[in-house]
Motif scaffolding. Structure first.
Motif, PDB file in Angstrom:
ATOM      1  N   SER A  92      34.841   8.124  73.452  1.00 58.02           N
ATOM      2  CA  SER A  92      33.690   8.260  74.344  1.00 58.02           C
ATOM      3  C   SER A  92      32.936   6.944  74.430  1.00 58.02           C
ATOM      4  N   SER A  93      32.155   6.779  75.491  1.00 62.14           N
ATOM      5  CA  SER A  93      31.344   5.572  75.643  1.00 62.14           C
ATOM      6  C   SER A  93      30.347   5.468  74.496  1.00 62.14           C
ATOM      7  N   ALA A  94      30.010   4.233  74.143  1.00 60.11           N
ATOM      8  CA  ALA A  94      29.071   3.977  73.049  1.00 60.11           C
ATOM      9  C   ALA A  94      27.977   3.037  73.527  1.00 60.11           C
ATOM     10  N   PRO A  95      27.044   3.535  74.345  1.00 63.61           N
ATOM     11  CA  PRO A  95      25.974   2.654  74.818  1.00 63.61           C
ATOM     12  C   PRO A  95      25.120   2.154  73.654  1.00 63.61           C
ATOM     13  N   VAL A  96      24.628   0.938  73.792  1.00 60.21           N
ATOM     14  CA  VAL A  96      23.749   0.374  72.770  1.00 60.21           C
ATOM     15  C   VAL A  96      22.474   1.214  72.714  1.00 60.21           C
ATOM     16  N   PRO A  97      22.042   1.645  71.520  1.00 57.83           N
ATOM     17  CA  PRO A  97      20.836   2.466  71.429  1.00 57.83           C
ATOM     18  C   PRO A  97      19.617   1.780  72.042  1.00 57.83           C
ATOM     19  N   SER A  98      18.909   2.521  72.893  1.00 60.98           N
ATOM     20  CA  SER A  98      17.680   2.026  73.493  1.00 60.98           C
ATOM     21  C   SER A  98      16.876   3.218  73.971  1.00 60.98           C
ATOM     22  N   ASP A  99      15.565   3.142  73.788  1.00 65.97           N
ATOM     23  CA  ASP A  99      14.681   4.250  74.170  1.00 65.97           C
ATOM     24  C   ASP A  99      15.196   5.547  73.535  1.00 65.97           C
ATOM     25  N   ASP A 100      15.482   6.549  74.362  1.00 60.84           N
ATOM     26  CA  ASP A 100      15.911   7.846  73.830  1.00 60.84           C
ATOM     27  C   ASP A 100      17.326   8.206  74.272  1.00 60.84           C
ATOM     28  N   ASN A 101      18.213   7.193  74.385  1.00 61.48           N
ATOM     29  CA  ASN A 101      19.543   7.518  74.895  1.00 61.48           C
ATOM     30  C   ASN A 101      20.458   8.175  73.864  1.00 61.48           C
ATOM     31  N   TYR A 102      19.939   8.419  72.647  1.00 63.90           N
ATOM     32  CA  TYR A 102      20.653   9.239  71.669  1.00 63.90           C
ATOM     33  C   TYR A 102      19.753  10.365  71.140  1.00 63.90           C
ATOM     34  N   SER A 103      18.716  10.704  71.885  1.00 66.90           N
ATOM     35  CA  SER A 103      17.833  11.790  71.457  1.00 66.90           C
ATOM     36  C   SER A 103      18.569  13.122  71.526  1.00 66.90           C
ATOM     37  N   ALA A 104      18.039  14.119  70.842  1.00 65.72           N
ATOM     38  CA  ALA A 104      18.677  15.441  70.826  1.00 65.72           C
ATOM     39  C   ALA A 104      18.800  16.012  72.230  1.00 65.72           C
ATOM     40  N   ASP A 105      17.750  15.900  73.035  1.00 63.57           N
ATOM     41  CA  ASP A 105      17.816  16.430  74.402  1.00 63.57           C
ATOM     42  C   ASP A 105      18.807  15.655  75.257  1.00 63.57           C
ATOM     43  N   ARG A 106      18.908  14.334  75.046  1.00 66.20           N
ATOM     44  CA  ARG A 106      19.881  13.553  75.795  1.00 66.20           C
ATOM     45  C   ARG A 106      21.298  14.008  75.445  1.00 66.20           C
ATOM     46  N   LEU A 107      21.562  14.229  74.167  1.00 68.34           N
ATOM     47  CA  LEU A 107      22.874  14.698  73.744  1.00 68.34           C
ATOM     48  C   LEU A 107      23.134  16.109  74.260  1.00 68.34           C
ATOM     49  N   GLY A 108      22.084  16.935  74.286  1.00 73.52           N
ATOM     50  CA  GLY A 108      22.223  18.264  74.873  1.00 73.52           C
ATOM     51  C   GLY A 108      22.533  18.193  76.355  1.00 73.52           C
ATOM     52  N   ASP A 109      21.888  17.260  77.047  1.00 76.66           N
ATOM     53  CA  ASP A 109      22.160  17.074  78.472  1.00 76.66           C
ATOM     54  C   ASP A 109      23.602  16.626  78.716  1.00 76.66           C
ATOM     55  N   ASP A 110      24.159  15.854  77.792  1.00 76.72           N
ATOM     56  CA  ASP A 110      25.559  15.446  77.914  1.00 76.72           C
ATOM     57  C   ASP A 110      26.464  16.676  77.934  1.00 76.72           C
ATOM     58  N   VAL A 111      26.191  17.632  77.041  1.00 76.53           N
ATOM     59  CA  VAL A 111      26.998  18.854  76.987  1.00 76.53           C
ATOM     60  C   VAL A 111      26.835  19.652  78.276  1.00 76.53           C
ATOM     61  N   LEU A 112      25.602  19.748  78.768  1.00 78.69           N
ATOM     62  CA  LEU A 112      25.360  20.465  80.021  1.00 78.69           C
ATOM     63  C   LEU A 112      26.088  19.798  81.184  1.00 78.69           C
ATOM     64  N   ALA A 113      26.163  18.466  81.168  1.00 79.72           N
ATOM     65  CA  ALA A 113      26.872  17.749  82.226  1.00 79.72           C
ATOM     66  C   ALA A 113      28.367  18.063  82.200  1.00 79.72           C
TER      67      ALA A 113
END
Length: 326
Positions: A92-113
């Motif tokens: 999977s892609s590994a974007p450099v951490p910044s702001d909230d791009n690894y927050s719980a909701d962001r990861l949840g949104d990935d699953v929803l996508a």
């Protein structure tokens, strides 16, 4: 005892994070696709096939979806089974951490996508360890998207937050976000509201967390393991979930099999086992009380990778749970 509990909790997360190099690769029959979930972010999605209701498997911290190469084929007679490798790991892609791009909701949104891209109709979503936060993110914000959630030794504080107990790591992450909001507040009214919330709830809770940690400090036995920037970003992206509005199955190790820990020191071993029993019992009880829809199963002396150490128990409970879903 609390200092050991905190250390063991972090050990479970960090040891999972460091386990990726040991993940099996292509040990079961499946197809692979890559699904775009965010700008410049694609996730590896395994499809084991199968018939019946769709089921998605989410990994613990550091693993890729191949960690389910043994479990998934045993589910395909009843479910169409998929596995997702979280951003930052595997192929999977590994974007450099910044702001909230690894927050719980962001990861949840990935699953929803992924659910949306695959056009899945209310799948069952099962997650191991840190994936509990993704499950709770979905279950609290978009319960209509899933039929049920299965927590595989994942019912920790990042999955259900109990204000009465607090959690230093989660509260620290929340405090950081609140301070950032205060600095970026647009006007006096917004700043006043942010200040009031900090003074009345956030800071008192954090102060209590610090006091509890101080009361239970113990001399460090060894240098703590190093963690990668992505692991740090995920840990600091933990959020508070207090309401999960879907049917839930939580399979918990109560207590854990501690493996070789202190095997040559019976006194230390007994203390560690007692501490883990107290901690895991409290977590399971808190989750069961706080999430009325949850059916909590306790498996004694199971490994943190509970779907491997207690595979037959996990399969039995998953199938029983699925029959109760509409």
């Amino acid at each position: 005892m609390r200092s050991f509990a905190v250390a063991l909790s972090l050990f479970c997360l960090i040891s999972s994070a460091n386990a990726q190099v040991h993940d099996p690769v292509d040990l079961s029959k499946h197809t692979v696709q890559f699904i775009t979930v965010d700008k410049d972010v694609k996730l590896e999605v395994l499809d084991w096939g199968g018939t019946g209701r769709p089921m998605i498997l989410l990994t613990g911290l550091g693993n890729n979806a191949h960690v389910f190469d043994s479990l998934a084929p045993k589910l395909i007679s009843s479910y169409h089974v998929y596995g997702i490798t979280r951003r930052g790991y595997g192929l999977s892609s590994a974007p450099v951490p910044s702001d909230d791009n690894y927050s719980a909701d962001r990861l949840g949104d990935d699953v929803l996508a992924v659910i949306a891209a695959l056009k899945l109709d209310r799948p069952i979503v099962a997650g191991h360890s840190i994936a509990g936060e993704e499950l709770s993110s979905i279950g609290s914000r978009h319960p209509e998207k899933v039929a049920g959630l299965i927590y595989l030794d994942a019912a920790f504080a990042y999955a259900f937050y109990d204000p009465a107990q607090g959690n230093l790591l989660i509260d620290a992450a929340d405090l950081r976000r609140r301070l950032e909001n205060l600095v970026s507040s647009a006007g006096p009214r917004e700043q006043e509201a942010a200040l009031k919330e900090l003074q009345q709830s956030i800071l008192p809770q954090f102060e209590q967390d610090l006091k509890t940690q101080e009361d239970h400090l113990a001399p460090a036995a060894s240098k703590p393991p190093e963690v990668s920037p992505i692991v740090k970003a995920i840990l600091m992206g933990e959020q508070k979930y207090t309401s999960i509005e879907v049917p839930v199955l939580a399979i918990c190790a109560v207590p854990h099999d501690l493996g070789p820990l202190n095997e040559n020191d019976p006194v230390a071993r007994a203390a560690a086992e007692a501490s883990d029993l107290a901690r895991t019992t409290a977590l399971a009880n808190t989750f069961q009380t706080g999430v009325p829809s949850a059916h909590v199963v306790r498996l004694a002396h199971a490994n943190h990778y509970i779907f491997n150490s207690n595979e037959s128990d996990v399969l039995r409970e998953i199938n029983a749970f699925a029959t109760t879903l509409p």
